[in-house]
Enzyme design. Sequence first.
Site, short mmCIF file in Angstrom:
data_model
loop_
_atom_site.label_atom_id
_atom_site.label_comp_id
_atom_site.label_asym_id
_atom_site.label_seq_id
_atom_site.Cartn_x
_atom_site.Cartn_y
_atom_site.Cartn_z
N ASN A 113 -15.57 -14.92 -10.26
CA ASN A 113 -15.17 -13.88 -9.32
C ASN A 113 -16.13 -13.98 -8.14
O ASN A 113 -17.34 -14.02 -8.35
CB ASN A 113 -15.27 -12.51 -10.02
CG ASN A 113 -15.06 -11.35 -9.09
OD1 ASN A 113 -14.46 -11.49 -8.03
ND2 ASN A 113 -15.56 -10.19 -9.49
N GLY A 114 -15.60 -14.03 -6.93
CA GLY A 114 -16.48 -14.12 -5.76
C GLY A 114 -16.03 -15.25 -4.85
O GLY A 114 -14.93 -15.77 -5.00
N GLU A 483 -5.48 6.87 8.03
CA GLU A 483 -5.35 6.78 6.58
C GLU A 483 -3.87 6.85 6.17
O GLU A 483 -3.42 6.14 5.27
CB GLU A 483 -6.17 7.89 5.90
CG GLU A 483 -5.86 8.17 4.44
CD GLU A 483 -5.90 6.95 3.51
OE1 GLU A 483 -6.38 5.90 3.91
OE2 GLU A 483 -5.40 7.08 2.38
N LYS A 487 -1.72 4.19 3.86
CA LYS A 487 -0.91 4.53 2.67
C LYS A 487 0.50 3.98 2.81
O LYS A 487 1.03 3.37 1.90
CB LYS A 487 -0.80 6.05 2.48
CG LYS A 487 -1.81 6.84 1.73
CD LYS A 487 -2.25 6.46 0.37
CE LYS A 487 -3.19 5.32 0.25
NZ LYS A 487 -4.54 5.34 0.54
N GLU A 490 0.50 0.05 2.64
CA GLU A 490 0.18 -0.49 1.32
C GLU A 490 1.36 -0.53 0.37
O GLU A 490 1.57 -1.52 -0.31
CB GLU A 490 -0.89 0.39 0.65
CG GLU A 490 -2.29 0.02 0.95
CD GLU A 490 -3.26 0.85 0.13
OE1 GLU A 490 -4.10 0.26 -0.55
OE2 GLU A 490 -3.20 2.10 0.17
N HIS A 506 -1.87 5.71 26.84
CA HIS A 506 -2.62 4.58 27.41
C HIS A 506 -2.06 3.24 26.96
O HIS A 506 -2.70 2.22 27.17
CB HIS A 506 -4.11 4.70 27.04
CG HIS A 506 -4.75 5.94 27.59
ND1 HIS A 506 -5.00 6.09 28.94
CD2 HIS A 506 -5.14 7.09 27.00
CE1 HIS A 506 -5.56 7.29 29.13
NE2 HIS A 506 -5.64 7.91 27.97
N LYS A 600 -7.21 -3.39 -6.48
CA LYS A 600 -7.84 -2.07 -6.41
C LYS A 600 -9.27 -2.15 -5.89
O LYS A 600 -9.73 -1.31 -5.15
CB LYS A 600 -7.80 -1.43 -7.81
CG LYS A 600 -8.42 -0.06 -7.90
CD LYS A 600 -7.49 0.99 -7.34
CE LYS A 600 -8.06 2.38 -7.39
NZ LYS A 600 -7.51 3.21 -6.32
#
Length: 605
Positions: A113-114, A483, A487, A490, A506, A600
């Site tokens: 992982n990474g 936000e 949502k 996603e 503008h 996640k």
Amino acid sequence: MCGIFSYYGKKHNAPEIVVEGLKCLEYRGYDSWGIAYKSNDKIFIHKKVGKISDYTINKDHFRSSEISIGEVEDPNEIKISIGHSRWATHGGVTKSNAHPHFTEDKDIVLVHNGIFENYLEVKAFLQKKGHNFHSDTDTEVIAHLIAEHCKTHSFEDSIKLACKEIEGRYAFVAIKKDSKQLISARKGSPLIIGVGKNEDEYYVASDIPAFLPYTNKVIYLDDNQMSIIEDGKIRFYDLEKGKDIEKRIIEIDLDIEHAEKGEFPHFMIKEIMEQKDTLHRACNANSELIEQVANEIKKAFGTYIVGCGTAGKVCMVGEYLFSAIAKKHINFSFGSEFSCHKHFLTDKSLMICVSQSGETADTLEAIEIAKEKGVKIVSIVNVESSTMARISDIVIPIKAGLEKAVASTKATTSQLAILTLLAYACNGGIHEGKQLLIDTAGQINDMLNPRYEGYIMELAKRIKDVESMYIIGRGSNYPIALEAAIKLQEVSYIHAEGFAGGELKHGPIALISENTPVIALVANDECKKEILSNAMEVKSRGGYIIGVSPDNHEVFDYWIKVPDTGDASPIVNIIPIQILSYQLAVLRKNDPDQPRNLAKSVTVK
Ligand code: M6R
């Protein structure tokens, strides 16, 4: 991203344990998965494209496949199995790019992982030495690099040498055909060891809940550390200091949070509905702890509030709340942008990190930068056993409970509640803040009912096929507009963008045409008049105005009522958008819990 789960012990069903462990870690990546199993000096590998959650291990299936779990006769023989659930970084979603990766003769096998940043350079070097590669991944290069060192060194020493050459973040677990060792190493990505009840049994995983059914005794591997499990014992080595080290076993007091969907079709809607309770839990945050952090903010020479994605938007709201409630300037930065602020840090600065998982690589890196300057770190996290919580000086847990859906909902409102409390505490008004939040939680309880959902569903049906939609807000509801866009993007995959209401004229107003849906977040605050005029500007150009507000206003074509909660308006305004996003996902036949391309927990930079 990516989930790692490995088992070392005498349980005959090691592959099954690993498959079940990986299912708990699927939130970290779900495009493909694989396991390797070692038996009698043979290593068997099984990989699949797709989600592991629907997979049930079947011995017959494995016998006729690449893994045989029927071969081990001696019940006392040690069984080793490693597994991985992938979120693709290097190379597409294919079986050959799925982990475990291995050398050509399957001598060395590993899960990782990474991101191995200099892998191309190392790959070219190894190719010149005659190594052939069969995937596009950086991970396969690690296996070959270890194999190259194994020509002249032991397996263990080869891993130590390889770790010196890997630039970037990693957590990996490796096995070798003719070795009895299970070796793990970590730098930047999480890896935790579970010590089995018999003490000669070990689990190595990206997150604790994956092995919690078996043990609550854990050892946290820290950065630049390696663990070697051999002959039923575990040893540790510090890769930086070049010497063996001792590590403590910690008994953790964590219940297995069996997040079940219960009566709900998806975790996302279950978690949205749980906000009836989670907000109450956030309101009950330890007052002394809140006051302690408020005092740190008051005495700090500059406070930075840092997070990514949704948590980043929460931090932006924090900037407005501190200004309005505490009359205090704090500086917001996304984790990935924080390095640009490092010149302003001193040992009198304070950093507040907001994260659901506590494992987000960009935020962890921001902490590293701040720590180098001697900055005190406060973290506001949901996962209390996370890396972020462990490396922070002060931790405020939000107590939202396990959040499984990729799209954050209940953690978001709890984080907002904690920041609201902190802002009030900075102004000497913690009790007033708590009362506001308790009243807000009560009103949310009344709001979250099937009638409310049904009403939003009418809107969802109406707009489900639009190509684009926009959200506008001002003041503390501007970050909520951003936000809201996250949502919607996603889970509905509709193009959605959030704007500060005053910014439309503008440029972005050119995007508005007949019936373009625009959500206006209209709180009863000092921005009300202006945001209503911004909505009117959109309406005059044909836009379809969806108002989220305590009151119905003439400009609205569709009104979603929310309670009037003063400074807590960001908390109540995001909830109907969470519901709308969920409903759009369902109507458009998307998986709201595991949307495409996402994971996640984002543990890569
Ligand atoms: O675990 P964190 O809160 O640190 O995660 C940060 C972001 O990756 C996260 O908020 C992401 O944007 C969510 N999927 C949003 O719903």
